[in-house]
Write an enzyme that holds these catalytic residues in place. Structure first.
Site, PDB file in Angstrom:
ATOM      1  N   GLU A 230       4.785   5.831   1.255  1.00 38.05           N
ATOM      2  CA  GLU A 230       3.495   5.742   0.566  1.00 38.05           C
ATOM      3  C   GLU A 230       2.438   5.939   1.656  1.00 38.05           C
ATOM      4  O   GLU A 230       2.144   5.015   2.405  1.00 38.05           O
ATOM      5  CB  GLU A 230       3.392   4.364  -0.108  1.00 38.05           C
ATOM      6  CG  GLU A 230       2.512   4.375  -1.326  1.00 38.05           C
ATOM      7  CD  GLU A 230       1.046   4.309  -0.973  1.00 38.05           C
ATOM      8  OE1 GLU A 230       0.428   5.381  -0.819  1.00 38.05           O
ATOM      9  OE2 GLU A 230       0.521   3.204  -0.848  1.00 38.05           O
ATOM     10  N   CYS A 264      -5.703   3.689   0.321  1.00 38.99           N
ATOM     11  CA  CYS A 264      -5.118   5.033   0.263  1.00 38.99           C
ATOM     12  C   CYS A 264      -5.614   5.770  -0.976  1.00 38.99           C
ATOM     13  O   CYS A 264      -5.795   6.979  -0.947  1.00 38.99           O
ATOM     14  CB  CYS A 264      -3.603   4.946   0.294  1.00 38.99           C
ATOM     15  SG  CYS A 264      -2.920   3.798  -0.894  1.00 38.99           S
TER      16      CYS A 264
HETATM   17  P1  NAP Z   1      -0.097   2.960  10.714  1.00 38.03           P
HETATM   18  O1  NAP Z   1      -0.098   3.218  12.162  1.00 38.03           O
HETATM   19  O2  NAP Z   1       0.628   3.929   9.881  1.00 38.03           O
HETATM   20  O3  NAP Z   1       0.515   1.496  10.452  1.00 38.03           O
HETATM   21  C1  NAP Z   1       1.214   1.118   9.266  1.00 38.03           C
HETATM   22  C2  NAP Z   1       2.490   0.358   9.636  1.00 38.03           C
HETATM   23  O4  NAP Z   1       3.403   1.222  10.292  1.00 38.03           O
HETATM   24  C3  NAP Z   1       2.256  -0.785  10.623  1.00 38.03           C
HETATM   25  O5  NAP Z   1       3.160  -1.823  10.323  1.00 38.03           O
HETATM   26  C4  NAP Z   1       2.598  -0.155  11.954  1.00 38.03           C
HETATM   27  O6  NAP Z   1       2.949  -1.114  12.916  1.00 38.03           O
HETATM   28  C5  NAP Z   1       3.786   0.681  11.569  1.00 38.03           C
HETATM   29  N1  NAP Z   1       4.095   1.821  12.408  1.00 38.03           N
HETATM   30  C6  NAP Z   1       3.279   2.808  12.793  1.00 38.03           C
HETATM   31  N2  NAP Z   1       3.961   3.725  13.505  1.00 38.03           N
HETATM   32  C7  NAP Z   1       5.242   3.309  13.573  1.00 38.03           C
HETATM   33  C8  NAP Z   1       6.420   3.808  14.180  1.00 38.03           C
HETATM   34  N3  NAP Z   1       6.434   4.948  14.862  1.00 38.03           N
HETATM   35  N4  NAP Z   1       7.571   3.097  14.079  1.00 38.03           N
HETATM   36  C9  NAP Z   1       7.583   1.933  13.399  1.00 38.03           C
HETATM   37  N5  NAP Z   1       6.503   1.393  12.795  1.00 38.03           N
HETATM   38  C10 NAP Z   1       5.336   2.078  12.870  1.00 38.03           C
HETATM   39  O7  NAP Z   1      -1.565   2.822  10.183  1.00 38.03           O
HETATM   40  P2  NAP Z   1      -2.888   2.417  11.043  1.00 38.03           P
HETATM   41  O8  NAP Z   1      -2.881   3.077  12.396  1.00 38.03           O
HETATM   42  O9  NAP Z   1      -3.033   0.966  11.021  1.00 38.03           O
HETATM   43  O10 NAP Z   1      -4.032   3.142  10.205  1.00 38.03           O
HETATM   44  C11 NAP Z   1      -4.325   4.501  10.502  1.00 38.03           C
HETATM   45  C12 NAP Z   1      -4.248   5.370   9.293  1.00 38.03           C
HETATM   46  O11 NAP Z   1      -3.130   5.021   8.453  1.00 38.03           O
HETATM   47  C13 NAP Z   1      -5.436   5.233   8.368  1.00 38.03           C
HETATM   48  O12 NAP Z   1      -6.526   5.974   8.787  1.00 38.03           O
HETATM   49  C14 NAP Z   1      -4.842   5.766   7.075  1.00 38.03           C
HETATM   50  O13 NAP Z   1      -4.834   7.155   7.120  1.00 38.03           O
HETATM   51  C15 NAP Z   1      -3.432   5.316   7.104  1.00 38.03           C
HETATM   52  N6  NAP Z   1      -3.160   4.128   6.284  1.00 38.03           N
HETATM   53  C16 NAP Z   1      -2.775   4.305   4.989  1.00 38.03           C
HETATM   54  C17 NAP Z   1      -2.478   3.212   4.210  1.00 38.03           C
HETATM   55  C18 NAP Z   1      -2.045   3.379   2.799  1.00 38.03           C
HETATM   56  O14 NAP Z   1      -2.055   2.411   2.048  1.00 38.03           O
HETATM   57  N7  NAP Z   1      -1.598   4.536   2.361  1.00 38.03           N
HETATM   58  C19 NAP Z   1      -2.591   1.939   4.751  1.00 38.03           C
HETATM   59  C20 NAP Z   1      -2.980   1.776   6.072  1.00 38.03           C
HETATM   60  C21 NAP Z   1      -3.253   2.883   6.824  1.00 38.03           C
HETATM   61  P3  NAP Z   1       1.886  -1.618  14.030  1.00 38.03           P
HETATM   62  O15 NAP Z   1       0.803  -2.310  13.328  1.00 38.03           O
HETATM   63  O16 NAP Z   1       2.718  -2.524  14.880  1.00 38.03           O
HETATM   64  O17 NAP Z   1       1.446  -0.373  14.742  1.00 38.03           O
END
Ligand code: NAP
Length: 455
Positions: A230, A264
């Protein structure tokens, strides 16, 4: 590299707590515990699982003030919105408590066999990697149906909402779930990669960025594990000539500004036909200027901070680059650490970052188009596929476009929203798989074909 996570209140930058990462030995024990719990949990009747859902709903109701405060402290959304998030989790529990037995019942299919049917068996331990933007709702909408189907769950939550992760784990324990049914891990990305490879983990679900989705899906693919993704969205909000602005302007502003735009499914591109454009802009700007910033714990605050300062830096860059390409800022565009002023941009062209990319904050690019046909064409000009919304009094025009929408959702005279009764998910760069409703509880089950010929 640090061995701990420090959570911070984004409103004032004060540290809230520090949490040590689980050691690899602790993670191994947690995984073993989850596997062990699965063998017991899958034997539990669905009636009993539904009874526990009622316990969760009661705990959420009893503790909602404290839980809402925790959300607000960790990620900055106004307290009233945190309360609504907890209340929505309660309705989710009620929904599956009422319907799970029906959703999971054997499905008879007539063939030449004496009896043939599909049975829905749990898969085992499912790993969930979750984001911070709705720190309870995102976890609940995965965990409630998935556990009720007989699986166990391991949660790796976003690091900035570690307190919420542990509070959720505690709720499952207090509700009476057997130990190991739901565990939160405090871990970095490398540990997650290792976990996905572990035989105990049968599938992975991620809600988050496209980058994280690709990384998780690549690892899961290598180990032949199913994924549900998602990811981000770039929903268009189409306003046609005959839209009822008086009736729907609150909804339209909310579609972009709730949760400070960090959703999102938020409206991220406003596409407005020429004859209503000036009136729309006037009313939209007036409503946005009425939003009240301040301490999100304060009841009067209607727009909080972003969850982290770096998220504001990304927004600023997207706006600045769009302005360099000809966009005009007509309000907002001031950043003070994690606070980003609600911002409206006009003179938008489809090549600009605020149109092409997902903006995860209170930024509203407003594009003027000639007519409905051009509006729908522009709306579909995106790599993402979460949803499209249209505001019009001509329901026939809206209905005529249903087939052409390639997104996971199409809402007419309503903002795109999640609802326990309806499937939720995206297409294209927004990911795949569905959460919620009957579809959601069937994502992590073995749809087993049973075929019996009586002697
Ligand atoms: P993110 O990096 O995708 O983080 C979401 C989750 O994934 C967190 O638990 C993060 O852990 C984990 N994660 C990220 N990269 C990973 C990897 N390579 N391996 C394992 N786990 C991983 O999101 P964000 O940086 O906080 O936000 C940036 C962008 O994400 C936003 O601008 C938006 O585009 C998108 N976003 C979308 C939604 C949605 O509901 N669709 C929600 C949030 C963000 P850590 O916190 O430990 O890094």
């Amino acid at each position: 590299m640090s061995n701990s996570i420090k959570t911070v209140n984004p409103f004032n930058n004060e540290q809230l707590k520090e949490y040590n990462f689980h050691t690899s030995e602790q993670l191994t024990q947690l995984v073993k515990g989850s596997e062990k719990a699965f063998h017991q949990w899958r034997q539990t009747s669905i009636k009993e699982r539904c009874r526990l859902l009622n316990n969760i709903a009661q705990i959420l109701e009893d503790d909602k003030e404290d839980l809402a405060k925790l959300i607000t402290l960790e990620m900055g959304k106004p307290l009233s919105q945190s309360l609504s998030e907890i209340e929505k989790c309660t309705t989710l529990c009620d929904f599956y408590a009422t319907n799970a037995e029906d959703f999971l019942a054997d499905e008879l299919i007539e063939t030449e066999a004496s009896e043939s049917f599909v049975s829905y068996d749990p898969l085992g331990t499912i790993l969930a990697v979750m984001p911070w933007n709705y720190p309870f709702w995102q976890v609940f909408r995965f965990a409630i149906p998935t556990l009720t189907a007989g699986n166990t769950a391991i949660l790796k939550h976003a690091s900035n909402v570690t307190g919420c992760a542990l509070a959720i784990e505690n709720i499952f324990e207090r509700a009476g779930y057997p130990q190991g049914c739901f565990s939160a891990i405090i871990a970095d990305h490398q540990a997650v990669e290792k976990l996905i490879a572990d035989d105990t983990i049968k599938a992975v679900t991620l809600t988050g960025s496209e980058k994280a989705g690709k990384a998780i899906a690549a690892t899961a693919g290598k180990h032949l594990k199913k994924t549900v993704l998602e990811l981000g969205g770039n929903n268009a909000c189409i306003i046609l000539d005959d839209a009822d602005l008086e009736k729907y302007m609150d909804t339209i502003v909310n579609a972009r500004m709730q949760n400070a735009g960090q959703s999102c499914i938020a409206a991220k591109r406003f596409i407005v036909t020429a004859s209503i454009y000036d009136e729309f802009l006037k009313q939209f700007k007036a409503k946005v200027s009425g939003l009240k910033s301040g301490d999100p714990l304060n009841n009067e605050t209607t727009i909080g901070t972003l969850a982290r300062t770096d998220l504001g830096d990304i927004l600023k860059k997207q706006i600045d680059n769009s302005v360099a390409m000809g966009a005009t800022v007509i309000s907002g565009n001031k950043q003070d650490q994690a606070y980003f002023e609600p911002t409206i941009l006009i003179n938008i062209t489809p090549d600009m970052p605020v149109f092409r990319e997902e903006t995860f904050g209170p930024v509203a690019p407003i594009m003027k188009v000639k007519n409905a046909e051009e509006a729908f064409k522009m709306a579909s000009d995106t790599r993402f596929g979460l949803g499209t919304m249209v505001f019009t009094q001509s329901i026939e025009t809206a209905q005529n476009h249903i087939d052409a929408i390639e997104d996971g959702a199409y809402f007419v005279n309503e903002l795109v929203k999640s609802d326990a009764r309806l499937p939720f998910g995206g297409t294209k760069a927004s990911g795949y798989g569905r959460e919620l409703s009957r579809e959601g509880i069937h994502e992590f089950v073995n749809r087993k074909t049973v075929y019996i010929n009586l002697l």
